[in-house]
Write an enzyme that holds these catalytic residues in place. Sequence first.
Site, PDB file in Angstrom:
ATOM      1  CB  SER A  52      -2.312   4.271  -3.433  1.00 25.16           C
ATOM      2  OG  SER A  52      -2.611   5.660  -3.221  1.00 25.16           O
ATOM      3  CE1 TYR A  70       2.287   5.818  -5.653  1.00 23.60           C
ATOM      4  CE2 TYR A  70       0.177   7.148  -5.552  1.00 23.60           C
ATOM      5  CZ  TYR A  70       1.035   6.283  -5.023  1.00 23.60           C
ATOM      6  OH  TYR A  70       0.714   5.887  -3.583  1.00 23.60           O
TER       7      TYR A  70
END
Length: 329
Positions: free
Chosen positions: A159, A185
Site C-alpha cells: 500500500s 499499518y
Amino acid sequence: MTTAQQPLHSGFGPASTAEEVAAGVDLTGRVAIVTGGYSGIGLETVRVLRAAGAEVVVPARDTARAAAALEGIDGVEVAAMDLIDPVSVDAFADGFLASGRPLHLLVASAGIMATPLTRDARGYEAQFATNHLGHFQLVSRLRPALRAAGGARVVVVSSRGHRFSPVDLDDPNFEHTPYEPFVAYGRSKSANALFAVELDRRGRADGVRAFAVHPGTIVDTGLAKHLSEDALRAAGAVEEDGTPVRDSARQLKTVPQGAATTVWCATSPALEGLGGVYCENCDISPLVAEADREAWLRDEKAPAGVLAYAVDPEQAARLWELSERLTAR
C-alpha cells in the site's frame, strides 16, 4: 541501495480494470491461491483469474462466509486458514502440498488496517502478524509447490500506506514504543514490499518471481472499518453522505480498478524476467527521490511512487531473517 524501479509504460493506468488487463490472457492449467479472496479486491482478483481459466483456491478464516461470497463463481475451492494462527497456516499449506499440485500464482491480498492494539497468541502485534508474518509463513511453506510450477509469481498487496512508517526491525511488535494504529499499518505495508524484494532474490533461480502492489484507496472493501466517517471525509475519501469518492487520478478507485495492478502483476507478459519491484496503476512505480520525499509525503494527490526504505535490499534481507526467527516453532 534500492531495487530498479523503472516504469514500463504498460499502456494501462489508474482507471484500468482487472478485466481489462487480463484480456487475452489464458490461465488454463494454472493453479492460483488468493488470500482474502472472498471480499473486496481479493474477490475481484479471484473472479478475473477464474474467468481466464485458472484453478483458484481461497483460504479463509470463515469458510461459510467465503463460500457464500464466491457463490456463482464455478471452480473455486475454499479451505480453512487463519493468517494470524501459525498452526492454521501450516495445516492449509500441508493440505495443499499433499494434493501434489504445482502453484503458479500466489496472491497475498488479505489484510487488516489501523486496528486497535491486538496481539496474537505469540504476543505479536496483529497488523504485522496478519499482513506480513502470516503471508511470510504461508509462502515459505508453499515454496516446493511454487518451484514445481516451473515459473511462478507471488503478488503481495502492499500500500501507499508504507509512507506512514518503515519497518522497525528492533521493535516490530511495539513492545518498547507507544502503539499507533497507522504507524503499525505502515510498518506492515513496508514489510509487504520488502518481502517481495527478498523473496524475488531468493526465488528467481527457481523461476519464482515476486511483486508488491499498491491497489489504490478503495473505501468500500471493509478494510477501513476501523476508521470513522469523519476521518474518511477529512481524507476526501467519502462524500458528506458517506458515499465513496471515485477519482482514479487520486487513487480513489472502484474495486475492479483496485484489483487491476494485482492481476497485471500476476499475468502480464511484460513482466517476464522481472521481479522484486513495487507496482501501482498497472506499472512499475518510480522511486521517490530523496529531495522530493517530504513534499510527496504531504501530498495526497502525489503521483505514483515508492519510498526507498520499502524497496531496500539490505533491509529486505534483515526483515527476512527476523521473520524466520519470529515464525519458527
